[in-house]
Design a protein around this motif. Structure first.
Motif, PDB file in Angstrom:
ATOM      1  N   ASN A 101       9.183   1.971  -6.847  1.00 53.53           N
ATOM      2  CA  ASN A 101       8.651   0.684  -6.378  1.00 53.53           C
ATOM      3  C   ASN A 101       7.514   0.862  -5.391  1.00 53.53           C
ATOM      4  O   ASN A 101       6.494   0.182  -5.461  1.00 53.53           O
ATOM      5  N   TYR A 102       7.744   1.777  -4.467  1.00 53.97           N
ATOM      6  CA  TYR A 102       6.713   1.973  -3.440  1.00 53.97           C
ATOM      7  C   TYR A 102       5.437   2.494  -4.075  1.00 53.97           C
ATOM      8  O   TYR A 102       4.339   2.053  -3.751  1.00 53.97           O
ATOM      9  N   ARG A 103       5.592   3.414  -4.992  1.00 56.00           N
ATOM     10  CA  ARG A 103       4.398   3.969  -5.638  1.00 56.00           C
ATOM     11  C   ARG A 103       3.600   2.860  -6.321  1.00 56.00           C
ATOM     12  O   ARG A 103       2.378   2.783  -6.209  1.00 56.00           O
ATOM     13  N   LEU A 104       4.319   1.999  -7.025  1.00 55.12           N
ATOM     14  CA  LEU A 104       3.633   0.925  -7.748  1.00 55.12           C
ATOM     15  C   LEU A 104       3.013  -0.072  -6.757  1.00 55.12           C
ATOM     16  O   LEU A 104       1.854  -0.486  -6.921  1.00 55.12           O
ATOM     17  N   ASP A 105       3.777  -0.419  -5.738  1.00 53.39           N
ATOM     18  CA  ASP A 105       3.232  -1.348  -4.739  1.00 53.39           C
ATOM     19  C   ASP A 105       1.998  -0.755  -4.064  1.00 53.39           C
ATOM     20  O   ASP A 105       1.028  -1.464  -3.775  1.00 53.39           O
ATOM     21  N   MET A 106       2.050   0.530  -3.797  1.00 49.68           N
ATOM     22  CA  MET A 106       0.896   1.171  -3.161  1.00 49.68           C
ATOM     23  C   MET A 106      -0.313   1.174  -4.086  1.00 49.68           C
ATOM     24  O   MET A 106      -1.438   0.886  -3.671  1.00 49.68           O
ATOM     25  N   ALA A 107      -0.062   1.513  -5.337  1.00 50.01           N
ATOM     26  CA  ALA A 107      -1.173   1.545  -6.289  1.00 50.01           C
ATOM     27  C   ALA A 107      -1.874   0.191  -6.296  1.00 50.01           C
ATOM     28  O   ALA A 107      -3.108   0.104  -6.261  1.00 50.01           O
ATOM     29  N   CYS A 108      -1.078  -0.865  -6.296  1.00 43.31           N
ATOM     30  CA  CYS A 108      -1.653  -2.219  -6.314  1.00 43.31           C
ATOM     31  C   CYS A 108      -2.380  -2.528  -5.007  1.00 43.31           C
ATOM     32  O   CYS A 108      -3.500  -3.055  -5.008  1.00 43.31           O
ATOM     33  N   ASN A 109      -1.736  -2.225  -3.915  1.00 40.78           N
ATOM     34  CA  ASN A 109      -2.349  -2.539  -2.619  1.00 40.78           C
ATOM     35  C   ASN A 109      -3.620  -1.737  -2.375  1.00 40.78           C
ATOM     36  O   ASN A 109      -4.548  -2.213  -1.720  1.00 40.78           O
ATOM     37  N   LEU A 110      -3.635  -0.520  -2.895  1.00 46.39           N
ATOM     38  CA  LEU A 110      -4.833   0.296  -2.690  1.00 46.39           C
ATOM     39  C   LEU A 110      -6.003  -0.254  -3.508  1.00 46.39           C
ATOM     40  O   LEU A 110      -7.156  -0.187  -3.084  1.00 46.39           O
ATOM     41  N   ILE A 111      -5.690  -0.805  -4.674  1.00 43.73           N
ATOM     42  CA  ILE A 111      -6.757  -1.453  -5.445  1.00 43.73           C
ATOM     43  C   ILE A 111      -7.309  -2.638  -4.639  1.00 43.73           C
ATOM     44  O   ILE A 111      -8.522  -2.813  -4.508  1.00 43.73           O
ATOM     45  N   ARG A 112      -6.387  -3.385  -4.053  1.00 50.24           N
ATOM     46  CA  ARG A 112      -6.819  -4.542  -3.257  1.00 50.24           C
ATOM     47  C   ARG A 112      -7.675  -4.082  -2.069  1.00 50.24           C
ATOM     48  O   ARG A 112      -8.705  -4.672  -1.747  1.00 50.24           O
ATOM     49  N   LYS A 113      -7.226  -3.013  -1.474  1.00 53.17           N
ATOM     50  CA  LYS A 113      -7.954  -2.504  -0.320  1.00 53.17           C
ATOM     51  C   LYS A 113      -9.378  -2.088  -0.715  1.00 53.17           C
ATOM     52  O   LYS A 113     -10.355  -2.422  -0.038  1.00 53.17           O
ATOM     53  N   ALA A 114      -9.465  -1.381  -1.834  1.00 54.46           N
ATOM     54  CA  ALA A 114     -10.776  -0.929  -2.304  1.00 54.46           C
ATOM     55  C   ALA A 114     -11.673  -2.124  -2.606  1.00 54.46           C
ATOM     56  O   ALA A 114     -12.865  -2.139  -2.281  1.00 54.46           O
ATOM     57  N   TRP A 115     -11.075  -3.119  -3.214  1.00 57.91           N
ATOM     58  CA  TRP A 115     -11.831  -4.322  -3.584  1.00 57.91           C
ATOM     59  C   TRP A 115     -12.345  -5.028  -2.326  1.00 57.91           C
ATOM     60  O   TRP A 115     -13.477  -5.501  -2.267  1.00 57.91           O
ATOM     61  N   LEU A 116     -11.489  -5.100  -1.322  1.00 52.58           N
ATOM     62  CA  LEU A 116     -11.913  -5.708  -0.047  1.00 52.58           C
ATOM     63  C   LEU A 116     -13.059  -4.911   0.569  1.00 52.58           C
ATOM     64  O   LEU A 116     -14.029  -5.484   1.074  1.00 52.58           O
ATOM     65  N   GLU A 117     -12.923  -3.584   0.511  1.00 51.68           N
ATOM     66  CA  GLU A 117     -14.001  -2.754   1.063  1.00 51.68           C
ATOM     67  C   GLU A 117     -15.291  -2.964   0.286  1.00 51.68           C
ATOM     68  O   GLU A 117     -16.376  -3.032   0.860  1.00 51.68           O
ATOM     69  N   LEU A 118     -15.162  -3.063  -1.011  1.00 55.79           N
ATOM     70  CA  LEU A 118     -16.329  -3.311  -1.859  1.00 55.79           C
ATOM     71  C   LEU A 118     -17.026  -4.599  -1.439  1.00 55.79           C
ATOM     72  O   LEU A 118     -18.251  -4.684  -1.440  1.00 55.79           O
ATOM     73  N   ASN A 119     -16.217  -5.568  -1.057  1.00 54.76           N
ATOM     74  CA  ASN A 119     -16.771  -6.861  -0.690  1.00 54.76           C
ATOM     75  C   ASN A 119     -17.112  -6.965   0.794  1.00 54.76           C
ATOM     76  O   ASN A 119     -17.293  -8.057   1.321  1.00 54.76           O
ATOM     77  N   GLY A 120     -17.129  -5.824   1.438  1.00 58.76           N
ATOM     78  CA  GLY A 120     -17.643  -5.793   2.801  1.00 58.76           C
ATOM     79  C   GLY A 120     -16.636  -6.107   3.883  1.00 58.76           C
ATOM     80  O   GLY A 120     -16.990  -6.241   5.047  1.00 58.76           O
ATOM     81  N   THR A 121     -15.379  -6.253   3.497  1.00 65.38           N
ATOM     82  CA  THR A 121     -14.372  -6.499   4.529  1.00 65.38           C
ATOM     83  C   THR A 121     -14.086  -5.191   5.253  1.00 65.38           C
ATOM     84  O   THR A 121     -13.942  -4.147   4.621  1.00 65.38           O
TER      85      THR A 121
END
Lengths: 512, 788
Positions: A467-487
């Motif tokens: 579960n943690y691995r999957l949750d992390m994979a998802c959250n890291l995508i979100r994090k990258a996307w936020l960084e991409l968008n300048g957050t």
């Protein structure tokens, strides 16, 4: 095999190919200052300094002697703790450790001393200051269970300072002194060692069971005449077979010195990384050019391991939790394979892994190099590594992401993971959900994450739950996307964050 | 001027007798690689090396053992099974059940079934893999929850109570009811377990051990060989770390080596490679703690009912004391007017758990601090206010087991740290930060520790020493304590120097040997200096008394005209150097050798009544930890730690600070990155430093300050100092509480979400999710980590 051990020229022709440097020192030379803490390269009690000639310069780096074949050190200057106080005076690293109360039980201490001495050597010879980050980096592969490290870090930071104690403090521990300890000289400036090493370079390496070719021609010959030999580069994984599972190897062919496999250069369209380039070398190389890559490299294993382990080894080993395969997947890297007969072929990293610990490598093939597109390297990319411990730990989950953006639209997306499957793997559906969408399309992001949940089912083990691995994979995508968008997303993974930025720390507090 | 490592002022009373404090007596040997550990001793050409064949079943009968291939393997000299042990097969430290080699039955994975002696460790390891062993498995109990359900205990349950816990709980206006699973910890001493045994000409044996308890190694070696204890000599110069892991666990290696040495008439070394060590030797106990607490609207604890189940493993080992100490510390610093604390010794088919710095105490203290965090959220107050409200103080000064807290230290110490760490201002700043920052959350906690000093087994509270002065004025002192890095030898030398009034460098502390000081207690329970320092002091004072008597007679001076100060002997108007005076005393036939002895006064615990005074005194401390958490991943950093700790009058402040820092980081590791993991067959999966992660230098905060609380021990301990080895380990709990606080901040501190132990990034992530869900009103399952 000939090498310089401390101040002695050693010739040794009877060692088994896999006989470790640690065992050699302790069992054959009575140099018991170097300790075995784990025999797996995880604790640093066995740390040695090894001097090598590079472009005429003598440079020193640390390694774990417990998993280093002694014969791989042919032609080098091997320094154990006994050497540092050979003149009867303590080395600045030793002096600082004593003064800072850097030892308690003392078992890890020689390893720390060598790591610090290596830092001293490298910084002093390049006239650079030592800061906390440098100290922690130098001792990242040294475990201490007694002190809590504070006094050891202090020791590292105070190596340049004037000595407070006389060297004779053991006999007269109460006497205050302010005499500076005149440490002889830097090892890298020791012309006698340098001359001897230069002499050794011209000697043929005539071991029958440990072959260390220095060019492709020699390599081809070695392979041909020893078809049953095992290939070794840094040996940081292979040698665990020897020390943990007690497997005896016959002949070993060491590819770490093959000049053509050590190339590291930027061409017209791609960055070429030779398979025998070490983590440390790539880390150094990428420092200003590719800071994200550099940050990831700084989180792979420890300094000692990074000084030995190679990029080719990391990829060929085919571990699903290795950190470089996802990076290479994110850049669609090409892998140049070299056959024993000298022929080559190119395989894309996306096609390289076939199953758990299985690759496209044929029995008579090895990795020669990697080509990474400069265009892709110029695009937005991030690497996130999540593990239980920041230093010297294996990823629970690792994400390498690359976004190609044109006019506000994502035209190419790579989401490559470690720790999420039996092989390093891309989230193809998750990539597709973002591709062609606007970079700030949050709905697409959510769809991508949903897609990832449906396409990957990681396992549970001692490092993390499924579960943690999957949750992390998802959250890291979100994090990258936020960084991409300048957050501005501060992240601990990928690069060290200074405490001073993070702590609430109060000037009002009267603490140091 | 010499730099002091911390903001610590060296008071005259703090230094035993010197202007500067000595560094660790082996410091230079450590940094030059000259300090000799057992594996560094030269080997004999005929020396043999041991490896053992391990059980692969958690609970099974052994149907057959075929060792033919093992015996035939090149290099193998001897192979033994249980029947080959000449004396007794049981090597338990206190009770029974720990067998040197299993017979027809195994009760944990990793239990030794047979042993091989070979010409190299490598050959021995390769050989043992060739054994063919057939098992008939039985059902295994692997979790303390199962132990409780099945009522499988290694020893009877003990209960401590005061007041009317049940009644007070029922009538309390607010209640908490929950449970927490606390995982254990691997010692990870850098030097693995090791012993070398050499047979002597009388059929006896000399053993070099890496042991905190040489007297027990001696006793057990004699037992397995069927020899009188006097025929066995055990020597320990130093250990490369112990932490409790070499209190009882080291004996097996000494015994195995001794049996094989005597059989084969040659020296035998038994060194466990790291993986064997992590699989075969006991660890810190897991505890499964259930709790019910009643409290007032203000947050005052009115009643507590605690059920604490220790995962003892397959045998008792030292578990009785461990579970007792967990119970004795379930109050930590807080007054419990009505309490029932029950401690269960859960039996599981896993390696028998053992001593580990804190010896059960940390599991009680963590329970207490968790309760405080939860009450604070329930009543909407800062947890520090709840701590101070419940802290032992005037009129709230009796522990559940009836010992009064005589010293008024705890609250003062907490308040001093509250001020010096700027706790309140930082709390406000953190609240503001957390409101503003959607991705990062900070947490803060101040947690105290009150730790009882004395062995809870009364008879162990004795120490012995042997002291000689030679004709050149040099002094040799031996004592029953062992050196594992904690600086005991240094402190004892300082104590002896101070007792005589001579320079520290005149005093040599030799190896700990069973033929110098007999029947010594283990170096454990933080009591090394208290017991052995006092014994050495006693020996010194005996000789000094003789010297005084001699001086009075020889120089015809009054008693008070004799003194030794600053390494000079004052004889009325005359001054003589110490060596000169000693030479003179020798020529006049004064005995310059003495034993010394000490037994701890005042202590006694009536187990039947569950009341008494188990401890001579308490060592106290407090820590403030600040953390920052990445809400995406649960990853975190500890950004600042401030510690104020009570060591009474420090004998060596540098060494004490080293103990405090080291213990803190070890405690922090236990609660953060160090996670023991077992599979459903009872096999430990964290069997190497590749998958078991103790802290590194990057895990400690840059802002890390330790100060010593400036007050003498009110009890007559050695130079009014206090024990320091274990208590500060529990200061690491501040990090766990700060992480919990950061998680609670997500729910605006309306709840304190359950946080697993250790609080790995995964655990923190799910605790934050739980807080998030609570806030969002989602009736989600609280993500509580499954414990196995």
């Amino acid at each position: 095999m000939k090498l310089i051990l401390n101040d002695e020229l050693i010739e040794e022709n009877t060692l088994p190919s896999d006989f470790t440097a640690l065992r050699y020192l302790r069992e054959k030379r009575g140099l018991t200052g170097t300790k075995e803490g784990c025999a797996s390269g995880d604790c640093g009690a066995c740390t040695l300094l090894v001097g090598a000639l590079e472009d005429g310069e003598l440079t020193y780096s640390t390694l774990n002697s417990c998993i280093t074949p002694m014969q791989s050190l042919t032609g080098k200057h091997v320094v154990s703790v006994e050497y540092l106080s050979k003149t009867g005076e303590l080395h600045p690293a030793q002096q600082a450790m004593v003064e800072s109360h850097g030892s308690q039980c003392g078992f890890c201490t020689p390893g720390f001393v060598l790591s610090l001495a290596g830092l001293y050597e490298n910084k002093q010879s390049s006239e650079q200051p030592i800061d906390r980050e440098a100290v922690c980096d130098a001792i990242s592969g040294n475990l201490c269970r007694c002190t809590g490290y504070r006094p050891i870090i202090d020791a590292g930071l105070s190596m340049f300072k004037e000595s407070m104690f006389k060297e004779s403090m053991v006999k007269e521990p109460m006497i205050e002194g302010s005499n500076e300890t005149p440490y002889v000289e830097l090892m890298s400036k020791n012309d006698s060692i340098k001359t001897q090493l230069e002499g050794l370079q011209t000697e043929p390496h005539d071991s029958s069971n440990y072959l260390q070719p220095t060019d492709l021609e020699q390599l081809a010959h070695a392979l041909k005449s020893n078809p049953a030999a095992t290939l070794i580069a840094g040996g940081t994984d292979l040698m665990l077979e020897n020390t943990q599972r007690y497997r005896d190897f016959d002949a070993l062919i060491d590819v770490s010195c093959v000049a053509e496999l050590k190339h590291l250069h930027i061409g017209e369209t791609s960055l070429t990384i030779g398979a025998s380039v070490t983590y440390s070398e790539l880390e150094d190389f990428s420092k200003t050019l590719y800071p994200q890559m550099n940050a990831l490299l700084s989180r792979i294993a420890s300094r000692q391991i990074r000084n030995r382990g190679t990029i080719g080894g990391n990829v060929a080993n085919a571990s699903p939790i290795a950190d470089l395969p996802p990076l290479l997947l994110a850049f669609d890297a090409d892998i140049q394979l070299l056959k024993n007969d000298g022929s080559t072929r190119v395989v894309n990293i996306a096609d390289f892994y076939q199953g758990y610990k299985q690759t496209q490598l044929a029995k008579d093939e090895m990795i020669a190099s990697f080509d990474v597109s400069l265009d892709k390297l110029a695009q937005f990319h991030r690497f996130y590594k999540v593990s239980k411990r920041m230093e010297d730990d294996i990823s629970s989950v690792m994400l390498a992401v690359r976004f190609e953006e044109k006019n506000g639209t994502l035209t190419d997306v790579r989401l490559a993971f470690g720790g999420m499957a039996a092989t390093p793997i891309r989230g193809l559906k998750a990539e597709a959900a973002l591709t062609g969408k606007l970079i700030n399309d949050e709905q697409a992001l959510n769809q991508s994450i949903e897609a990832l949940r449906s396409e990957l089912t990681p396992m549970s083990d001692m490092r993390a739950s499924s579960n943690y691995r999957l949750d992390m994979a998802c959250n890291l995508i979100r994090k990258a996307w936020l960084e991409l968008n300048g957050t501005d997303v501060v992240t601990f993974s990928g690069h060290a964050v200074s405490d001073s930025i993070l702590s609430t720390g109060s000037e009002a507090s009267n603490h140091a | 001027m010499r730099k002091l490592p911390q903001d610590f002022t060296l008071g005259a009373k703090n230094a035993a007798n010197n202007r500067l404090l000595p560094v660790h007596e082996s410091a230079i040997k450590h940094v030059t690689g000259q300090a000799v550990y057992i594996d560094d001793m030269p080997e004999w050409p005929n020396e043999l090396h041991v490896a053992t064949g391990l059980s692969t079943e958690a609970h099974a009968d052994i149907v057959s053992i075929n060792l033919d291939k093992v015996r035939a393997y090149p290099g193998v000299v001897d192979v033994i099974v249980q029947a080959d042990i000449p004396g007794e097969i049981d090597v338990s430290p206190v009770l029974s059940g720990d067998l040197l080699l299993a017979g027809d039955f195994v009760h944990f994975i990793g239990q030794s079934i047979f042993a091989v002696a070979a010409t190299s460790l490598r050959a021995a390891k390769q050989a043992v893999a060739l054994a063919q062993i057939e098992y008939k498995p039985r059902e295994a109990t692997l979790h303390p929850r199962q132990s409780l359900e099945r009522q499988e205990f290694v020893l009877p349950t003990h209960t401590i109570s005061c007041g009317d816990a049940k009644g007070a709980l029922e009538s309390a206006p607010n209640k908490l009811k929950s449970d927490m699973y606390i995982k254990g910890q691997e010692h990870f001493y850098l030097e693995g377990q090791i012993s070398v045994a050499t047979p002597n000409e009388d059929g006896g044996v000399q053993v070099f051990a890496s042991s905190q308890h040489p007297a027990e190694v001696q006793k057990l070696v004699a037992r397995v060989l069927g020899l009188p204890v006097a025929q066995v000599l055990v020597e320990v110069r130093r250990m490369g770390g112990g932490f409790g892991g070499k209190e009882s666990q080291a004996a097996v290696l000494g015994c195995m080596a001794a049996v094989l040495a005597v059989r084969n008439r040659c020296p035998v070394k038994y060194r466990m490679p790291r993986q064997d060590d992590m699989v075969q030797t006991g660890k810190r106990h897991d505890f499964w703690n259930s709790y019910q607490v009643g409290f007032s609207d203000a947050g005052e604890i009115l009643a507590a009912e605690y059920d604490m189940v220790g995962k003892c493993g397959c045998t008792a080992d030292l578990s009785d004391g461990v579970v007792d100490r967990a119970m004795f510390h379930a109050d930590n610093a807080y007054f419990l007017p009505n309490a029932r604390i029950s401690g269960y010794r859960g039996k599981t088919h896993t390696v028998s758990n053992t001593a580990f710095r804190g010896f059960g105490g940390p599991k009680g203290v963590l329970l207490a601090e968790n309760v405080i965090e939860e009450i604070a959220c329930a009543v909407g107050k800062d947890s520090l206010d709840i701590r101070k409200l419940n802290c032992y103080q005037t009129d709230k000064d009796t522990t559940p087991y009836g010992q009064k807290i005589d010293e008024d230290v705890l609250l003062t110490l907490i308040e001093e740290l509250e001020t010096s760490s700027d706790y309140r201002a930082r709390r406000e700043a953190i609240n503001a930060f957390n409101k503003q920052n959607p991705f990062l959350k900070k947490g803060l906690a101040l947690t105290p520790v009150k730790f009882g000093i004395s062995f809870t087994s009364k008879h162990l509270n004795q120490g012995g020493a042997l002291l000689h002065i030679y004709t050149d004025g040099s002094v040799h002192v031996s004592h029953g304590g062992t050196e594992m890095g904690q600086g005991l030898y240094t402190k004892v030398a300082q104590i002896v120097a101070k007792a005589f009034g001579i320079d520290y460098q005149r005093v040599n502390v030799g190896s700990t040997r069973t033929d110098k000081v007999p029947n010594a207690s283990p170096t454990a329970a933080s009591a090394g200096t208290d017991l052995n320092g006092m014994a050495a002091l006693d020996a010194a004072m005996t000789i000094k008394g003789r010297l005084q008597e001699f001086a009075m007679e020889h120089f015809a001076i009054a008693a008070d005209a004799f003194a030794i100060e600053d390494d000079q002997v004052i004889l009325g108007s005359e001054i003589m150097s110490f060596p000169e005076f000693i030479k003179l005393a020798y020529m006049n036939r004064v005995s310059l050798s003495s034993t010394g002895f000490y037994k701890t006064p005042k202590i006694g615990y009536d187990r039947k009544a569950a009341k008494g005074r188990p401890f001579l005194y308490f060592a106290n401390g407090a820590a403030v930890a600040e953390v920052i958490v990445d809400t995406f991943t649960g990853e975190y950093k500890v950004t600042q730690v401030d510690i104020l700790h009570d060591v009474g009058d420090s004998i060596n402040a540098d060494i004490d600070i080293g103990q405090i820092e080291g213990a803190f980081v070890q405690g922090m590791g236990w609660l953060t990155s160090e996670e023991l993991s077992w599979d459903d067959k009872g096999r430990i999966t964290t069997n190497s430093p590749a998958n078991y992660k103790i802290p590194t230098s990057a895990d400690i905060p840059e802002k890390f300050t330790v100060k010593l609380f400036d007050r003498s021990n009110s009890e007559e301990s050695v130079y009014r100092s206090k024990a320091v080895g274990e208590p500060p380990l529990m200061l690491g709990i501040s990090v766990w509480c700060a992480l919990k606080d950061a998680c609670a901040s997500v729910a605006d501190h309306k709840i304190s979400p359950p946080l697993a132990v250790p609080a790995t990034p995964e655990a923190v992530f799910y605790a934050m999710q739980a807080a998030q869900n609570h806030k969002a009103g989602v009736n989600g399952e609280v993500a509580k980590e499954a414990s196995l």
